[in-house]
Design an enzyme around this catalytic site. Sequence first.
Site, PDB file in Angstrom:
ATOM      1  N   SER A 158      21.367   0.243 108.419  1.00 38.44           N
ATOM      2  CA  SER A 158      20.984   1.112 109.526  1.00 38.44           C
ATOM      3  C   SER A 158      20.241   0.289 110.562  1.00 38.44           C
ATOM      4  O   SER A 158      19.625  -0.722 110.232  1.00 38.44           O
ATOM      5  CB  SER A 158      20.071   2.234 109.015  1.00 38.44           C
ATOM      6  OG  SER A 158      19.504   2.960 110.096  1.00 38.44           O
ATOM      7  N   TYR A 171      13.332   5.855 103.819  1.00 37.99           N
ATOM      8  CA  TYR A 171      14.690   5.553 104.277  1.00 37.99           C
ATOM      9  C   TYR A 171      14.732   4.210 105.003  1.00 37.99           C
ATOM     10  O   TYR A 171      15.633   3.399 104.780  1.00 37.99           O
ATOM     11  CB  TYR A 171      15.174   6.672 105.196  1.00 37.99           C
ATOM     12  CG  TYR A 171      16.615   6.525 105.631  1.00 37.99           C
ATOM     13  CD1 TYR A 171      17.664   6.798 104.752  1.00 37.99           C
ATOM     14  CD2 TYR A 171      16.929   6.142 106.936  1.00 37.99           C
ATOM     15  CE1 TYR A 171      18.984   6.678 105.166  1.00 37.99           C
ATOM     16  CE2 TYR A 171      18.243   6.021 107.351  1.00 37.99           C
ATOM     17  CZ  TYR A 171      19.275   6.293 106.459  1.00 37.99           C
ATOM     18  OH  TYR A 171      20.578   6.167 106.869  1.00 37.99           O
TER      19      TYR A 171
END
Length: 274
Positions: A158, A171
């Site tokens: 990400s 995350y």
Amino acid sequence: MKTVVITGAGGILCGTLAKALAQHGYQIAVLDLKKEAADAIATEINAAGGKAIGFVANVLEKESLEAARKQINVQLGTCDILINGAGGNHPLGTTSQSFLHEEDLLNTTEGFKTFFDLDAEGISFVFNLNFIGTLLPTQIFSRDMIGKKECSILNISSMNAFTPLTKIPAYSGAKAAVSNFTQWLAVHFSKVGIRVNALAPGFFLTDQNRSLLTHSDGALTPRGTTIIAQTPMGRFGEPEDLISTTLYLCDPASSFVTGVVIPIDGGFSAYSGV
């Protein structure tokens, strides 16, 4: 015909990749925790003239992955390309505010979470889903690649692995681990001819984040507005924006490319905000 195994392929992003790879001549093992979601993508691929089969698999359970591998080997052959697409976030690993203020410690609103309220089990779940959920499928399916040519692994990191986003420490940390693991594994597998790379998507609307970024009428939430303001291209990503880079990294055309993490984020990670 090369066999591509894709975890989390019942979702929007990896489902799109599964369909695109099938259109380019790959046969697809569509893996998802929900069998009906995997079967739905496989049905679409087969209806369009491709070849795909849906399989159920839990990326956090070796036994489940081993069972899926045995079925895939029988029905589609051994794995040539693995895409580790399973992942996600959880509210228990998320703070309510971007910044801590002293008065937040007195906030008794139900569900309000400061850093001090984060749940260890929730953080473990997010980290395990994203990192262990990448490591275990790699352990299982990369065995098929040893001794073969033109095999590769594609992880999903990400853009927040480069600079962490506010509110989501679990995350962000997990995706940073995926990026680091991608580089480590690329070196580790370099002598057996397996390339390892990763995509680092920016903001794409999915079933997991749509309600956080947009209202029911499609208007942006405050967080969605901030994200678009920080994205030079001024929009969210479309699932199709991931296709060309995926095809490149899976193709022998990228035979000297390994250990890279490529942002696909509309310039978000390059923009300082000024």
